[in-house]
Write an enzyme that holds these catalytic residues in place. Structure first.
Site, PDB file in Angstrom:
ATOM      1  N   GLY A   1       0.861  -1.149  -0.280  1.00 64.18           N
ATOM      2  CA  GLY A   1       0.331   0.106   0.029  1.00 64.18           C
ATOM      3  C   GLY A   1       0.868   1.645  -0.269  1.00 64.18           C
ATOM      4  O   GLY A   1       2.025   1.596  -0.936  1.00 64.18           O
TER       5      GLY A   1
ATOM      6  N   ASN B   1       4.890   4.153   9.261  1.00 67.86           N
ATOM      7  CA  ASN B   1       3.681   3.855   7.906  1.00 67.86           C
ATOM      8  C   ASN B   1       3.008   2.552   8.672  1.00 67.86           C
ATOM      9  O   ASN B   1       1.658   2.885   9.054  1.00 67.86           O
ATOM     10  CB  ASN B   1       3.947   3.935   6.906  1.00 67.86           C
ATOM     11  CG  ASN B   1       2.787   3.658   6.108  1.00 67.86           C
ATOM     12  OD1 ASN B   1       2.363   3.781   5.466  1.00 67.86           O
ATOM     13  ND2 ASN B   1       3.256   1.768   5.361  1.00 67.86           N
TER      14      ASN B   1
ATOM     15  N   TYR C   1     -14.967  -3.836  23.853  1.00 69.44           N
ATOM     16  CA  TYR C   1     -13.851  -3.938  22.145  1.00 69.44           C
ATOM     17  C   TYR C   1     -14.752  -3.398  21.024  1.00 69.44           C
ATOM     18  O   TYR C   1     -16.333  -3.997  21.732  1.00 69.44           O
ATOM     19  CB  TYR C   1     -12.850  -4.754  22.370  1.00 69.44           C
ATOM     20  CG  TYR C   1     -12.071  -5.044  20.918  1.00 69.44           C
ATOM     21  CD1 TYR C   1     -11.055  -4.161  20.666  1.00 69.44           C
ATOM     22  CD2 TYR C   1     -13.196  -6.024  20.007  1.00 69.44           C
ATOM     23  CE1 TYR C   1     -10.071  -4.539  19.190  1.00 69.44           C
ATOM     24  CE2 TYR C   1     -12.131  -5.707  18.091  1.00 69.44           C
ATOM     25  CZ  TYR C   1     -11.448  -5.104  18.921  1.00 69.44           C
ATOM     26  OH  TYR C   1     -10.566  -5.209  16.937  1.00 69.44           O
TER      27      TYR C   1
HETATM   28  N1  LIG Z   1      -5.681   3.243   3.394  1.00 72.70           N
HETATM   29  C1  LIG Z   1      -6.383   4.495   4.130  1.00 72.70           C
HETATM   30  O1  LIG Z   1      -7.793   4.418   3.780  1.00 72.70           O
HETATM   31  C2  LIG Z   1      -5.849   4.710   5.448  1.00 72.70           C
HETATM   32  C3  LIG Z   1      -7.103   5.614   6.019  1.00 72.70           C
HETATM   33  C4  LIG Z   1      -6.400   6.363   6.673  1.00 72.70           C
HETATM   34  C5  LIG Z   1      -4.864   5.714   7.368  1.00 72.70           C
HETATM   35  N2  LIG Z   1      -4.129   4.644   6.800  1.00 72.70           N
HETATM   36  C6  LIG Z   1      -3.446   4.699   7.866  1.00 72.70           C
HETATM   37  O2  LIG Z   1      -2.312   4.646   6.367  1.00 72.70           O
HETATM   38  C7  LIG Z   1      -0.919   3.746   7.273  1.00 72.70           C
HETATM   39  C8  LIG Z   1      -0.700   2.268   5.780  1.00 72.70           C
HETATM   40  O3  LIG Z   1      -2.126   1.466   5.385  1.00 72.70           O
HETATM   41  P1  LIG Z   1      -2.147   0.678   4.178  1.00 72.70           P
HETATM   42  O4  LIG Z   1      -3.439   1.712   4.077  1.00 72.70           O
HETATM   43  O5  LIG Z   1      -1.174   1.441   3.516  1.00 72.70           O
HETATM   44  O6  LIG Z   1      -2.347  -0.095   4.437  1.00 72.70           O
HETATM   45  P2  LIG Z   1      -1.277  -1.690   4.174  1.00 72.70           P
HETATM   46  O7  LIG Z   1      -1.777  -1.703   2.600  1.00 72.70           O
HETATM   47  O8  LIG Z   1      -2.174  -3.045   4.657  1.00 72.70           O
HETATM   48  O9  LIG Z   1      -0.136  -1.959   4.787  1.00 72.70           O
HETATM   49  C9  LIG Z   1      -0.085  -1.791   5.974  1.00 72.70           C
HETATM   50  C10 LIG Z   1       1.400  -2.055   6.340  1.00 72.70           C
HETATM   51  O10 LIG Z   1       1.723  -2.324   7.623  1.00 72.70           O
HETATM   52  C11 LIG Z   1       2.450  -3.589   8.387  1.00 72.70           C
HETATM   53  N3  LIG Z   1       2.353  -3.921   9.032  1.00 72.70           N
HETATM   54  C12 LIG Z   1       0.673  -4.174   9.826  1.00 72.70           C
HETATM   55  N4  LIG Z   1       1.028  -5.322  10.970  1.00 72.70           N
HETATM   56  C13 LIG Z   1       2.547  -5.124  11.073  1.00 72.70           C
HETATM   57  C14 LIG Z   1       2.971  -5.827  11.873  1.00 72.70           C
HETATM   58  N5  LIG Z   1       2.433  -6.179  13.182  1.00 72.70           N
HETATM   59  N6  LIG Z   1       4.210  -4.909  12.660  1.00 72.70           N
HETATM   60  C15 LIG Z   1       4.814  -4.678  10.781  1.00 72.70           C
HETATM   61  N7  LIG Z   1       4.079  -4.508  10.121  1.00 72.70           N
HETATM   62  C16 LIG Z   1       2.871  -4.911   9.568  1.00 72.70           C
HETATM   63  C17 LIG Z   1       1.588  -4.673   6.982  1.00 72.70           C
HETATM   64  O11 LIG Z   1       2.810  -6.054   6.679  1.00 72.70           O
HETATM   65  P3  LIG Z   1       1.773  -7.340   6.193  1.00 72.70           P
HETATM   66  O12 LIG Z   1       1.504  -6.549   4.269  1.00 72.70           O
HETATM   67  O13 LIG Z   1       3.022  -7.684   6.351  1.00 72.70           O
HETATM   68  O14 LIG Z   1       0.877  -7.365   7.086  1.00 72.70           O
HETATM   69  C18 LIG Z   1       1.819  -3.489   5.564  1.00 72.70           C
HETATM   70  O15 LIG Z   1       3.323  -3.904   5.171  1.00 72.70           O
HETATM   71  C19 LIG Z   1      -1.724   2.795   8.325  1.00 72.70           C
HETATM   72  O16 LIG Z   1      -1.073   2.974   9.348  1.00 72.70           O
HETATM   73  C20 LIG Z   1      -3.252   2.234   7.961  1.00 72.70           C
HETATM   74  O17 LIG Z   1      -3.322   3.454   9.528  1.00 72.70           O
HETATM   75  C21 LIG Z   1      -5.003   4.457   5.789  1.00 72.70           C
END
Ligand SMILES: NC(=O)c1ccc[n+]([C@@H]2O[C@H](COP(=O)([O-])OP(=O)(O)OC[C@H]3O[C@@H](n4cnc5c(N)ncnc54)[C@H](OP(=O)(O)O)[C@@H]3O)[C@@H](O)[C@H]2O)c1
Length: 308
Positions: free
Chosen positions: A43, A113, A183
């Protein structure tokens, strides 16, 4: 193109809803900079790493395990270094801190991130609710462990979310960090994201008098793997409306990249950004007293973890 983009104009930074990570770094040379990005294999983290490396930075990309980090780094043109950092495993996070320290690399920015969202059922690590532990405590150990590695004008960028508004009314339920008293998938995700915001706020206070900055960002709403815990119907709707109503991944990575490297953000600290501009957060998300309390409680949690 997202329909929303048609109705949004750019903000004072010159960028806005529709800007991409490539656009916010256009004309910038990041040669000589070292930037650590957590969650580099998916992502927004992957796109941030790709664009930062393309602009000349060396990116220290972390993923849950070294194979994932290596595979992601291998897909990017430019200088990257893979690291393992499983945020729900303090030993893994400390291992990453030690490895970065041993490398002697000074960091121009840390982009915290990685994250998980809306786990349908209560899960825990070390007795704490898993979203709080992963999104906040894991990054707390990582970032505080690496503070000495930051350059004099180093920037810390915490990925928060507009979902921080779903946090409990008291912001952080200090008497329910285990989830035992209740929760909710979105309430607890919100709590973890307001924690990211409060962490940036307290860190910025600690940086006062230096050129270092700490900020939090909302990237937008983007269809990524983050939705993996949502039910099938919600994911299907997301997939359908995504192209019309959501940001693309290049647009989603823009705000974290802007805050991490753009000269326009160099002297802004303790703020919440959205669409590459300072934005309004929920009032208690930037409350200095709550931020200090969360820092103190987090330090105690970390101190009391096994093998700390
Ligand atoms: N997408 C949205 O609409 C959105 C909106 C608001 C905020 N955000 C924030 O943006 C950030 C990036 O999200 P994204 O949308 O790019 O999601 P994503 O594609 O699911 O990427 C999340 C990343 O975090 C890693 N991760 C998850 N659990 C982890 C752990 N226990 N230890 C180490 N790494 C871990 C994942 O690794 P794996 O692939 O191995 O699981 C992945 O590399 C997040 O913090 C999210 O809360 C996203």
């Amino acid at each position: 193109m997202s329909l929303i983009q048609l109705f949004k104009s750019n903000g004072p930074s010159g960028f806005g809803y529709g800007s991409t990570a490539e656009q916010v770094t256009e004309g910038l040379s990041l040669e000589g900079q070292n930037i650590l990005v957590t969650g580099c294999n998916s992502g927004l983290g992957f796109e941030a790493m790709r664009v930062l490396a393309m602009r000349g930075a060396r990116v220290l990309g972390t993923a849950r395990d070294i194979d994932k980090a290596k595979a992601a780094c291998a897909q990017v043109t430019g200088a990257t270094l893979p690291f393992a950092c499983e945020l729900s495993d303090p030993e893994s996070v400390r291992g990453c801190v030690d490895e970065v320290k041993r490398s002697g690399i000074r960091l121009d920015a840390i982009i915290a991130n990685a994250g998980i969202m809306a786990l349908p059922k209560l899960e825990r690590a070390y007795g704490y609710e898993l979203q709080f532990f992963t999104n906040h405590i894991g990054h707390f150990i990582l970032v505080t462990g690496l503070l000495d590695q930051l350059t004099d004008a180093g920037r810390v960028v915490m990925l928060s979310s507009e979902a921080h508004r779903n946090a409990p009314k008291e912001g952080i339920q200090f008497d329910n960090l285990t989830g035992k008293k209740g929760y909710s998938a979105w309430g607890n995700y919100g709590q973890s994201k307001i924690a990211n915001l409060l962490f940036a706020k307290e860190l910025s206070r600690r940086f006062a008098g230096t050129k270092k900055t700490a900020n939090a960002v909302h990237p937008g709403v983007i269809a990524t793997n983050l939705g993996r815990h949502m039910n099938v119907a919600a994911r299907a709707v997301f997939g359908l409306v995504g192209p019309l109503f959501l940001k693309s991944i290049p647009q989603g990575a823009a705000t974290e990249v802007y805050v991490a490297v753009h000269p326009g953000a160099a002297s802004i600290s303790g703020e919440y950004f959205a669409n590459c501009n300072v934005a309004k957060a929920r009032a208690d998300g930037l409350d200095p007293e709550l931020a200090k309390k969360l820092w103190d409680v987090s330090e105690k949690i970390v101190r009391e973890l096994p093998n700390s």
